[in-house]
Scaffold this active site. Sequence first.
Site, PDB file in Angstrom:
ATOM      1  N   CYS A  98       0.851  -1.193   0.000  1.00  0.00           N
ATOM      2  CA  CYS A  98       0.000   0.000   0.000  1.00  0.00           C
ATOM      3  C   CYS A  98       0.886   1.242   0.000  1.00  0.00           C
ATOM      4  O   CYS A  98       1.724   1.407   0.880  1.00  0.00           O
ATOM      5  CB  CYS A  98      -0.878  -0.021   1.251  1.00  0.00           C
ATOM      6  SG  CYS A  98      -1.703   1.537   1.585  1.00  0.00           S
ATOM      7  N   CYS A 102      -3.664   7.438  -1.874  1.00  0.00           N
ATOM      8  CA  CYS A 102      -4.969   7.512  -2.563  1.00  0.00           C
ATOM      9  C   CYS A 102      -6.069   8.082  -1.687  1.00  0.00           C
ATOM     10  O   CYS A 102      -6.983   8.745  -2.190  1.00  0.00           O
ATOM     11  CB  CYS A 102      -5.396   6.135  -3.023  1.00  0.00           C
ATOM     12  SG  CYS A 102      -4.043   5.081  -3.472  1.00  0.00           S
ATOM     13  N   THR A 189      -4.642   4.783   7.124  1.00  0.00           N
ATOM     14  CA  THR A 189      -3.560   4.436   6.198  1.00  0.00           C
ATOM     15  C   THR A 189      -2.658   5.639   5.935  1.00  0.00           C
ATOM     16  O   THR A 189      -3.147   6.700   5.575  1.00  0.00           O
ATOM     17  CB  THR A 189      -4.176   3.957   4.872  1.00  0.00           C
ATOM     18  OG1 THR A 189      -4.952   2.808   5.122  1.00  0.00           O
ATOM     19  CG2 THR A 189      -3.109   3.632   3.846  1.00  0.00           C
ATOM     20  N   GLU A 255      -0.707   1.684   9.205  1.00  0.00           N
ATOM     21  CA  GLU A 255      -1.974   2.271   9.625  1.00  0.00           C
ATOM     22  C   GLU A 255      -1.798   2.778  11.052  1.00  0.00           C
ATOM     23  O   GLU A 255      -0.910   2.312  11.759  1.00  0.00           O
ATOM     24  CB  GLU A 255      -3.119   1.241   9.616  1.00  0.00           C
ATOM     25  CG  GLU A 255      -3.464   0.693   8.242  1.00  0.00           C
ATOM     26  CD  GLU A 255      -2.412  -0.273   7.699  1.00  0.00           C
ATOM     27  OE1 GLU A 255      -1.786  -0.986   8.509  1.00  0.00           O
ATOM     28  OE2 GLU A 255      -2.203  -0.303   6.476  1.00  0.00           O
ATOM     29  N   HIS A 290     -12.834   5.522  -3.523  1.00  0.00           N
ATOM     30  CA  HIS A 290     -11.819   4.665  -2.912  1.00  0.00           C
ATOM     31  C   HIS A 290     -11.980   3.215  -3.380  1.00  0.00           C
ATOM     32  O   HIS A 290     -11.007   2.470  -3.452  1.00  0.00           O
ATOM     33  CB  HIS A 290     -11.842   4.786  -1.399  1.00  0.00           C
ATOM     34  CG  HIS A 290     -10.524   4.420  -0.780  1.00  0.00           C
ATOM     35  ND1 HIS A 290      -9.342   4.977  -1.185  1.00  0.00           N
ATOM     36  CD2 HIS A 290     -10.191   3.500   0.163  1.00  0.00           C
ATOM     37  CE1 HIS A 290      -8.335   4.438  -0.507  1.00  0.00           C
ATOM     38  NE2 HIS A 290      -8.832   3.533   0.316  1.00  0.00           N
ATOM     39  N   TYR A 294      -8.896   0.738  -5.491  1.00  0.00           N
ATOM     40  CA  TYR A 294      -8.343  -0.589  -5.260  1.00  0.00           C
ATOM     41  C   TYR A 294      -7.813  -1.229  -6.547  1.00  0.00           C
ATOM     42  O   TYR A 294      -7.627  -2.435  -6.640  1.00  0.00           O
ATOM     43  CB  TYR A 294      -9.336  -1.460  -4.495  1.00  0.00           C
ATOM     44  CG  TYR A 294      -9.327  -1.085  -3.015  1.00  0.00           C
ATOM     45  CD1 TYR A 294      -8.756   0.117  -2.611  1.00  0.00           C
ATOM     46  CD2 TYR A 294      -9.842  -1.901  -2.036  1.00  0.00           C
ATOM     47  CE1 TYR A 294      -8.707   0.490  -1.279  1.00  0.00           C
ATOM     48  CE2 TYR A 294      -9.801  -1.542  -0.692  1.00  0.00           C
ATOM     49  CZ  TYR A 294      -9.230  -0.346  -0.322  1.00  0.00           C
ATOM     50  OH  TYR A 294      -9.176   0.016   0.989  1.00  0.00           O
ATOM     51  N   CYS A 296      -4.934  -0.591  -6.941  1.00  0.00           N
ATOM     52  CA  CYS A 296      -3.621  -0.898  -6.351  1.00  0.00           C
ATOM     53  C   CYS A 296      -3.439  -2.399  -6.157  1.00  0.00           C
ATOM     54  O   CYS A 296      -2.336  -2.925  -6.272  1.00  0.00           O
ATOM     55  CB  CYS A 296      -3.451  -0.178  -5.024  1.00  0.00           C
ATOM     56  SG  CYS A 296      -4.597  -0.760  -3.747  1.00  0.00           S
ATOM     57  N   GLU A 444      -7.197  -5.457   4.099  1.00  0.00           N
ATOM     58  CA  GLU A 444      -7.715  -4.185   3.606  1.00  0.00           C
ATOM     59  C   GLU A 444      -8.584  -4.387   2.367  1.00  0.00           C
ATOM     60  O   GLU A 444      -9.543  -3.660   2.146  1.00  0.00           O
ATOM     61  CB  GLU A 444      -6.587  -3.199   3.308  1.00  0.00           C
ATOM     62  CG  GLU A 444      -7.214  -1.866   2.991  1.00  0.00           C
ATOM     63  CD  GLU A 444      -6.250  -0.728   2.849  1.00  0.00           C
ATOM     64  OE1 GLU A 444      -5.050  -0.954   2.964  1.00  0.00           O
ATOM     65  OE2 GLU A 444      -6.739   0.371   2.605  1.00  0.00           O
TER      66      GLU A 444
HETATM   67 FE1  SF4 Z   1      -3.251   1.837  -0.073  1.00  0.00          FE
HETATM   68 FE2  SF4 Z   1      -4.528   0.838  -2.168  1.00  0.00          FE
HETATM   69 FE3  SF4 Z   1      -5.857   2.261  -0.284  1.00  0.00          FE
HETATM   70 FE4  SF4 Z   1      -4.132   3.418  -2.013  1.00  0.00          FE
HETATM   71  S1  SF4 Z   1      -6.094   2.424  -2.490  1.00  0.00           S
HETATM   72  S2  SF4 Z   1      -4.300   3.822   0.151  1.00  0.00           S
HETATM   73  S3  SF4 Z   1      -2.554   1.861  -2.163  1.00  0.00           S
HETATM   74  S4  SF4 Z   1      -4.821   0.254  -0.040  1.00  0.00           S
HETATM   75 FE    FE Z   2      -7.819   1.758   1.818  1.00  0.00          FE
END
Ligand code: SF4
Ligand code: FE
Length: 483
Positions: A98, A102, A189, A255, A290, A294, A296, A444
């Site tokens: 992570c 974001c 986060t 976190e 959000h 994801y 990510c 997460e």
């Molecule tokens: Fe982390 Fe993914 Fe959330 Fe961005 S979207 S803060 S990389 S978990």
């Molecule tokens: Fe998140």
Amino acid sequence: MKTPAEYIESLRKLKLNVYMFGRKVENLVDDPIIRPSMNAVAATYSMAMKPEYQDIMTATSHITGKKINRFTHIHQSNDDLVKKSKMGRLLGARTGCCFQRCVGMDALNALSMTTYDIDQKHNTQYNKRFLKYLQYVQENDLVCDGAMTDPKGDRSLPPHKQEDPDMFLRVVEEKKDGIVVRGAKAHQTGAVNSHEIIVMPTISMREEDRDFALSFALPSDTKGITYIMGRQSCDTRKLEDGDIDRGNVVFGGHEALVIFDDVFVPWERVFMYREHEFAGQLVEQFASYHRQSYACKVGVGDVLIGAVQTAAEYNGIQKASHVKDKIIEMNQMNETLYCGCIACASEGHRELSGTWYVDTLLANVHKQNVTRFPYEIARLAQDIAGGLMVTCPSEEDLKSPEVGKWVEKYLRGTSTVPTEHRIRILRLIENITLGTAAVGYLTESMHGAGSPQAQRIMISRLVNMKEKQDTARRLAGIFEDRG
Ligand code: SF4
Ligand code: FE
């Protein structure tokens, strides 16, 4: 835009009040447990410097016309939304964890819409204040923590009925020049790697809950804010000599539980004040963005699949048909996740404020897939990696003058690959599926941006069931008018 070195230096100047293992952390930047998470955020700066990633990592500010990091941008088109998804995959693959930035981007975009809508209804000045704040964030290329999740206490009760009223962050005093707030935000986060913290309400609210319907932004080192770092499994491996047992030798996430102990917020930093009827909208907009973010997980999935293919080759099993088939399945699931985050972006639309917003149904479907596929991908990864991933002796044993020779000899796979490489790749798989990075890749994926049930509620609300039924009846020759 800041360079990664300037970002790290800017954190040195902050005086955050951070606790970890019961002690105050005096030097955040050089702390061995925190530093990898800072490195991951720094990647959002370094990638924006690379010529080959300019298109994805940077954008043009709609308020100043200047080039900015995409993490501070307000989406101005479908193309912007699609690039946001691509950026998530790119950085997930770059860091294998992570990268934390974001949440702030999603908070800024949600607020750009909600502040506008509140002003339209109540003739307030929130959007003007917000845009001034946004310009400050863009011009200084800041990292913002988007703080939504309250502790929530007894989940069966609304905020105003909680035995302890601090279970939802609230206003405790109104002053001429601002407000005083008290409460906490959980699971934050990237909180201690952020310059700013943007607070939003966590659920939709009724009039009795208006003291909890707040949104505001503060510098992360504001007096009265305390951060308590969350533990991650295997976190203290970062304190050991050597780097093999960490799995990911450069990056990590983190976190924190963030406490607001009677903190003053000046009016110019308040973006929602007791507008309870807009709390639900802000929550929904942030959550939808959000859920798109994801993307990510696709990038982390890329790393995991690459690690598994490598582990298979190191073991000499890469040609086995079931191994090839399992890796195909991992890719199929990972690319299905990619389809979702690209689709909700491509199907986005312009809101009245001018901000481009994702297709909420598709964003929720995407996030629902994210609650499942990474677990299945991780299961297949562990299947192919084999038991050594969790029974392997430590780096110190590998390097021990007494037993090192046996670890080296008996844990070797194919003769052309050094034992150390085999152990390193297994440690990376362990890191993503069981260790510090599993926080981001698995749990997460389940609970971040709302637990699975939250998406199911949204899906049931957003699908057009009547249209589906009308189509079915028409094709079945049923033409009675059912009203
Ligand atoms: Fe982390 Fe993914 Fe959330 Fe961005 S979207 S803060 S990389 S978990
Ligand atoms: Fe998140």
